[in-house]
Design an enzyme around this catalytic site. Sequence first.
Site, PDB file in Angstrom:
ATOM      1  N   LYS A  92       0.850  -1.191   0.000  1.00 28.00           N
ATOM      2  CA  LYS A  92       0.000   0.000   0.000  1.00 28.00           C
ATOM      3  C   LYS A  92       0.876   1.226   0.000  1.00 28.00           C
ATOM      4  O   LYS A  92       1.810   1.345   0.812  1.00 28.00           O
ATOM      5  CB  LYS A  92      -0.900   0.002   1.258  1.00 28.00           C
ATOM      6  CG  LYS A  92      -1.843   1.190   1.318  1.00 28.00           C
ATOM      7  CD  LYS A  92      -3.080   0.958   0.488  1.00 28.00           C
ATOM      8  CE  LYS A  92      -3.835   2.235   0.167  1.00 28.00           C
ATOM      9  NZ  LYS A  92      -3.324   2.922  -1.045  1.00 28.00           N
ATOM     10  N   GLN A 113       7.143   3.875   4.007  1.00 30.68           N
ATOM     11  CA  GLN A 113       5.724   3.502   4.007  1.00 30.68           C
ATOM     12  C   GLN A 113       5.472   2.237   4.824  1.00 30.68           C
ATOM     13  O   GLN A 113       4.428   2.089   5.451  1.00 30.68           O
ATOM     14  CB  GLN A 113       5.270   3.294   2.553  1.00 30.68           C
ATOM     15  CG  GLN A 113       3.768   3.364   2.346  1.00 30.68           C
ATOM     16  CD  GLN A 113       3.248   4.785   2.246  1.00 30.68           C
ATOM     17  OE1 GLN A 113       3.817   5.608   1.538  1.00 30.68           O
ATOM     18  NE2 GLN A 113       2.168   5.083   2.935  1.00 30.68           N
ATOM     19  N   LYS A 116       5.263   3.425   8.427  1.00 28.16           N
ATOM     20  CA  LYS A 116       4.111   4.319   8.576  1.00 28.16           C
ATOM     21  C   LYS A 116       2.807   3.516   8.610  1.00 28.16           C
ATOM     22  O   LYS A 116       1.952   3.710   9.475  1.00 28.16           O
ATOM     23  CB  LYS A 116       4.090   5.284   7.382  1.00 28.16           C
ATOM     24  CG  LYS A 116       2.972   6.303   7.411  1.00 28.16           C
ATOM     25  CD  LYS A 116       2.768   6.998   6.064  1.00 28.16           C
ATOM     26  CE  LYS A 116       4.025   7.630   5.523  1.00 28.16           C
ATOM     27  NZ  LYS A 116       3.731   8.550   4.380  1.00 28.16           N
ATOM     28  N   LYS A 128       5.539   1.690  -3.020  1.00 28.36           N
ATOM     29  CA  LYS A 128       5.500   3.031  -3.631  1.00 28.36           C
ATOM     30  C   LYS A 128       5.836   2.873  -5.104  1.00 28.36           C
ATOM     31  O   LYS A 128       6.556   1.964  -5.491  1.00 28.36           O
ATOM     32  CB  LYS A 128       6.539   3.942  -2.976  1.00 28.36           C
ATOM     33  CG  LYS A 128       6.273   5.416  -3.150  1.00 28.36           C
ATOM     34  CD  LYS A 128       5.291   5.912  -2.121  1.00 28.36           C
ATOM     35  CE  LYS A 128       4.931   7.365  -2.287  1.00 28.36           C
ATOM     36  NZ  LYS A 128       4.151   7.855  -1.120  1.00 28.36           N
ATOM     37  N   GLY A 167      -2.494   8.272  -4.497  1.00 28.72           N
ATOM     38  CA  GLY A 167      -1.802   9.454  -5.011  1.00 28.72           C
ATOM     39  C   GLY A 167      -0.562   9.798  -4.201  1.00 28.72           C
ATOM     40  O   GLY A 167      -0.305   9.251  -3.137  1.00 28.72           O
ATOM     41  N   ASP A 168       0.204  10.721  -4.737  1.00 23.32           N
ATOM     42  CA  ASP A 168       1.346  11.353  -4.058  1.00 23.32           C
ATOM     43  C   ASP A 168       1.629  12.597  -4.900  1.00 23.32           C
ATOM     44  O   ASP A 168       0.732  13.076  -5.617  1.00 23.32           O
ATOM     45  CB  ASP A 168       2.557  10.390  -3.979  1.00 23.32           C
ATOM     46  CG  ASP A 168       3.644  10.882  -3.009  1.00 23.32           C
ATOM     47  OD1 ASP A 168       3.480  10.709  -1.798  1.00 23.32           O
ATOM     48  OD2 ASP A 168       4.658  11.454  -3.471  1.00 23.32           O
ATOM     49  N   THR A 211      -4.492  13.651   4.883  1.00 27.27           N
ATOM     50  CA  THR A 211      -3.092  13.801   5.305  1.00 27.27           C
ATOM     51  C   THR A 211      -2.915  15.104   6.084  1.00 27.27           C
ATOM     52  O   THR A 211      -2.322  15.126   7.170  1.00 27.27           O
ATOM     53  CB  THR A 211      -2.146  13.767   4.095  1.00 27.27           C
ATOM     54  OG1 THR A 211      -2.487  12.647   3.281  1.00 27.27           O
ATOM     55  CG2 THR A 211      -0.705  13.659   4.536  1.00 27.27           C
ATOM     56  N   ASN A 243      -1.895  19.062  -2.203  1.00 26.88           N
ATOM     57  CA  ASN A 243      -2.929  18.417  -1.404  1.00 26.88           C
ATOM     58  C   ASN A 243      -2.629  18.472   0.097  1.00 26.88           C
ATOM     59  O   ASN A 243      -3.468  18.882   0.900  1.00 26.88           O
ATOM     60  CB  ASN A 243      -3.079  16.959  -1.880  1.00 26.88           C
ATOM     61  CG  ASN A 243      -3.977  16.157  -0.963  1.00 26.88           C
ATOM     62  OD1 ASN A 243      -3.520  15.516  -0.023  1.00 26.88           O
ATOM     63  ND2 ASN A 243      -5.269  16.229  -1.205  1.00 26.88           N
ATOM     64  N   SER A 379      -6.854   5.910   3.564  1.00 26.21           N
ATOM     65  CA  SER A 379      -6.823   4.944   2.457  1.00 26.21           C
ATOM     66  C   SER A 379      -7.224   3.563   2.965  1.00 26.21           C
ATOM     67  O   SER A 379      -7.980   2.840   2.312  1.00 26.21           O
ATOM     68  CB  SER A 379      -5.430   4.872   1.835  1.00 26.21           C
ATOM     69  OG  SER A 379      -5.208   5.955   0.963  1.00 26.21           O
TER      70      SER A 379
HETATM   71  P1  NDP Z   1       1.084  17.704  -4.589  1.00 29.93           P
HETATM   72  O1  NDP Z   1       1.560  17.319  -5.927  1.00 29.93           O
HETATM   73  O2  NDP Z   1      -0.371  17.922  -4.367  1.00 29.93           O
HETATM   74  O3  NDP Z   1       1.836  19.016  -4.075  1.00 29.93           O
HETATM   75  C1  NDP Z   1       3.219  19.053  -3.984  1.00 29.93           C
HETATM   76  C2  NDP Z   1       3.639  20.447  -3.568  1.00 29.93           C
HETATM   77  O4  NDP Z   1       5.029  20.447  -3.268  1.00 29.93           O
HETATM   78  C3  NDP Z   1       3.455  21.476  -4.658  1.00 29.93           C
HETATM   79  O5  NDP Z   1       3.224  22.736  -4.074  1.00 29.93           O
HETATM   80  C4  NDP Z   1       4.784  21.420  -5.387  1.00 29.93           C
HETATM   81  O6  NDP Z   1       5.089  22.591  -6.124  1.00 29.93           O
HETATM   82  C5  NDP Z   1       5.735  21.260  -4.227  1.00 29.93           C
HETATM   83  N1  NDP Z   1       6.930  20.537  -4.674  1.00 29.93           N
HETATM   84  C6  NDP Z   1       6.981  19.308  -5.211  1.00 29.93           C
HETATM   85  N2  NDP Z   1       8.234  18.953  -5.524  1.00 29.93           N
HETATM   86  C7  NDP Z   1       8.989  20.010  -5.170  1.00 29.93           C
HETATM   87  C8  NDP Z   1      10.363  20.276  -5.226  1.00 29.93           C
HETATM   88  N3  NDP Z   1      11.226  19.356  -5.727  1.00 29.93           N
HETATM   89  N4  NDP Z   1      10.807  21.468  -4.756  1.00 29.93           N
HETATM   90  C9  NDP Z   1       9.924  22.393  -4.257  1.00 29.93           C
HETATM   91  N5  NDP Z   1       8.601  22.209  -4.174  1.00 29.93           N
HETATM   92  C10 NDP Z   1       8.152  21.036  -4.622  1.00 29.93           C
HETATM   93  O7  NDP Z   1       1.637  16.569  -3.591  1.00 29.93           O
HETATM   94  P2  NDP Z   1       1.150  16.193  -2.128  1.00 29.93           P
HETATM   95  O8  NDP Z   1       0.672  17.411  -1.417  1.00 29.93           O
HETATM   96  O9  NDP Z   1       0.276  15.012  -2.224  1.00 29.93           O
HETATM   97  O10 NDP Z   1       2.518  15.687  -1.466  1.00 29.93           O
HETATM   98  C11 NDP Z   1       3.395  16.562  -0.745  1.00 29.93           C
HETATM   99  C12 NDP Z   1       4.273  15.753   0.173  1.00 29.93           C
HETATM  100  O11 NDP Z   1       3.455  15.007   1.096  1.00 29.93           O
HETATM  101  C13 NDP Z   1       5.166  14.681  -0.510  1.00 29.93           C
HETATM  102  O12 NDP Z   1       6.355  14.557   0.233  1.00 29.93           O
HETATM  103  C14 NDP Z   1       4.347  13.409  -0.362  1.00 29.93           C
HETATM  104  O13 NDP Z   1       5.145  12.256  -0.445  1.00 29.93           O
HETATM  105  C15 NDP Z   1       3.777  13.620   1.031  1.00 29.93           C
HETATM  106  N6  NDP Z   1       2.597  12.857   1.390  1.00 29.93           N
HETATM  107  C16 NDP Z   1       1.480  12.869   0.615  1.00 29.93           C
HETATM  108  C17 NDP Z   1       0.352  12.178   1.014  1.00 29.93           C
HETATM  109  C18 NDP Z   1      -0.918  12.226   0.238  1.00 29.93           C
HETATM  110  O14 NDP Z   1      -1.892  11.613   0.695  1.00 29.93           O
HETATM  111  N7  NDP Z   1      -1.008  12.918  -0.883  1.00 29.93           N
HETATM  112  C19 NDP Z   1       0.350  11.368   2.234  1.00 29.93           C
HETATM  113  C20 NDP Z   1       1.552  11.487   3.025  1.00 29.93           C
HETATM  114  C21 NDP Z   1       2.632  12.201   2.591  1.00 29.93           C
HETATM  115  P3  NDP Z   1       4.944  22.598  -7.743  1.00 29.93           P
HETATM  116  O15 NDP Z   1       3.471  22.660  -8.002  1.00 29.93           O
HETATM  117  O16 NDP Z   1       5.678  23.801  -8.158  1.00 29.93           O
HETATM  118  O17 NDP Z   1       5.564  21.331  -8.241  1.00 29.93           O
HETATM  119  O1  2IT Z   2       3.072   8.936   1.455  1.00 33.37           O
HETATM  120  C1  2IT Z   2       1.912   8.527   1.648  1.00 33.37           C
HETATM  121  O2  2IT Z   2       1.576   8.032   2.724  1.00 33.37           O
HETATM  122  C2  2IT Z   2       0.950   8.675   0.564  1.00 33.37           C
HETATM  123  N1  2IT Z   2       1.278   9.247  -0.470  1.00 33.37           N
HETATM  124  C3  2IT Z   2      -0.420   8.076   0.697  1.00 33.37           C
HETATM  125  C4  2IT Z   2      -0.396   6.595   0.439  1.00 33.37           C
HETATM  126  C5  2IT Z   2      -1.747   5.940   0.340  1.00 33.37           C
HETATM  127  O3  2IT Z   2      -1.745   4.756  -0.034  1.00 33.37           O
HETATM  128  O4  2IT Z   2      -2.775   6.547   0.635  1.00 33.37           O
END
Ligand code: NDP
Ligand code: 2IT
Length: 447
Positions: A92, A113, A116, A128, A167-168, A211, A243, A379
Site C-alpha cells: 500500500k 511507508q 508508517k 510506492k 496518489g502522491d 493527510t 494536497n 486509504s
Molecule cells: P502535490 O503534488 O499535491 O503538491 C506538492 C507540492 O510540493 C506542490 O506545491 C509542489 O510545487 C511542491 N513541490 C513538489 N516537488 C517540489 C520540489 N522538488 N521542490 C519544491 N517544491 C516542490 O503533492 P502532495 O501534497 O500530495 O505531497 C506533498 C508531500 O506530502 C510529498 O512529500 C508526499 O510524499 C507527502 N505525502 C502525501 C500524502 C498524500 O496523501 N497525498 C500522504 C503522506 C505524505 P509545484 O506545483 O511547483 O511542483
Molecule cells: O506517502 C503517503 O503516505 C501517501 N502518499 C499516501 C499513500 C496511500 O496509499 O494513501
Amino acid sequence: MFTTKYAERVFSETEARTPWEPEFLQAVREVLLSIEPVVEANPVYEQYAILERIVEPDRQLKFRVAWTDDAGMVHVNRGYRFEFNSAIGPYKGGLRFHSSVNASILKFLGFEQVFKNALTGLWMGGGKGGSDFDPHGKSEGEVMRFCQAFMSELFRHIGPDTDVPAGDIGVGGREVGYLFGQYRRLANDFTGVFTGKGLDFGGSLARTEATGYGLGYYTQEVLRLLKNDSFEGKTVVVSGSGNVAIFAAEKAAQLGGKVVTMSDSGGSVYDPAGIDLDLVKDIKLRRRARISEYADARPGATYRAGERVWDVPCDIALPCATQNELDEDAAMRLIASGVTMVAEGANMPSTPAAIEAFRAHGVIFGPGKASNAGGVAVSGLEMAQDSQRLAWTFDQVDAKLKSIMVGIVNNSLATAERYGLGQDLVTGANIAGFERVAGAMIDQGVL
Ligand code: NDP
Ligand code: 2IT
C-alpha cells in the site's frame, strides 16, 4: 554513529550494494539508528536476519511507458513500482509523477511507508511507485493518455488484496480516476484496487483532506500532551501548496492557528494577515496555476521568487512539499525565531542535520512516518468501505482518522518510554512500526 555491530553491518552492506541511492540510504540509516536499542535487546532479530530482509524490497518493477502528446510526438518515460513488504497486509502506498523521480526516491518512500502503515494499526504493507513523467503544463488529454499507458503495464501487478496504489506528488483525484478507469477496463473487474478514488466510484469522504487534517490532529495531540498547549494563537508556517499543504493549513486554522506562508517550486508567499485558503484552492486546485498569483490577488501579501518559507518567524512549522526541503540552515533560522514544534506533512522533508538541530535545541519534532500517516490511514478506511460496498459519512471517517492519529502519538510516546528514551517521537515511531512488521515476519517464516 551506530552502536550495535548488527545495524552497522546491515547499513554498510546496503550502502555497498546501492551507493547511488542517497535518499534510500538516508531513510535506512535513520531507521536503523533508531531501532538499535531493540535489536540489541532482542538477538532474535539478527538470528532471523530481519534487518537484511526489511531493507530489501520484496519485488521491484521497472517498465517503459510510451505515450503520444497532442502534437503526435511519441515520448518514453520510466514507470516503477516497489513492492516493499507485505507481512502485515497488501502493498500500500502512493504513486508519484515528478521529473525528479528515480529508484532511490521511490525506494526511500516505499521503505518509510512500511513503518508508517504499521503505525496506523491497519492491515497494510508498504509500497510506492510512480514515474519521471512531469504533469506540469500537460493537457488533460496528455495526462489521460500517460495514465492509461502507465496502467497498461502496472495493472497485471496490482489488485485489491495484492497491491493498492494511491496518489502522491503529481497524482491527485484526476490522475487516480484515469488510472482506475484503465485498470477496470483491462482487468474487467470493478474492485477497490486504488484509494483516493472519486466519491461516485468507491472513494472515501475525507480522503482528500486526510493527510493534512491528520497532521493537524497529530500536532494538536503532541502539543496537548507535552506542552499543555494548542494551535490557539500560534503563527504557523506551511511549505508547499498541494494536497497535503492546503489541508494542513485548513486544519491548523480551524484549530486556532494563523497560517502565514505557502510555497511551490517557484517561490513562496507570505501573508501576515493569514493565508486565504479559498484563494489558494482556486489557484492551485481549480486552475492548476502558480502560487505567485496569490500575491497579485491579495493586498498585503508578498511573493518571493525562489525563496523558501523558513525565514518567516513562527511557533509551528509544517513542511508539506518534498524531501530534504528543510536543511540545517533553515532549521537554525526556525530555532532562532523561536519555533516550538515542527511536524512533517511531507515524507522526509527535514535533513538529518536539521533533525539533529531540532533535537539539540529542544524543538518538538514529529517525523513524517507518524505525523503524515493520516492519508494512508484513510486509504485503509477506504479499502474497508470498498470491501463492504458501503460508504461512511465524513464525520465517521474524520472521527476514525482523529483517533488513529491520537493512537500514533500515544504508541510512539509509550514505546519511547518503554526503552527509556524519554519523549522521543522519532525513535518511538520507528521502533513501534518496526516491532509490528518484524514480529509478523518472524511468525510467517523465512521468506
Ligand atoms: P502535490 O503534488 O499535491 O503538491 C506538492 C507540492 O510540493 C506542490 O506545491 C509542489 O510545487 C511542491 N513541490 C513538489 N516537488 C517540489 C520540489 N522538488 N521542490 C519544491 N517544491 C516542490 O503533492 P502532495 O501534497 O500530495 O505531497 C506533498 C508531500 O506530502 C510529498 O512529500 C508526499 O510524499 C507527502 N505525502 C502525501 C500524502 C498524500 O496523501 N497525498 C500522504 C503522506 C505524505 P509545484 O506545483 O511547483 O511542483
Ligand atoms: O506517502 C503517503 O503516505 C501517501 N502518499 C499516501 C499513500 C496511500 O496509499 O494513501
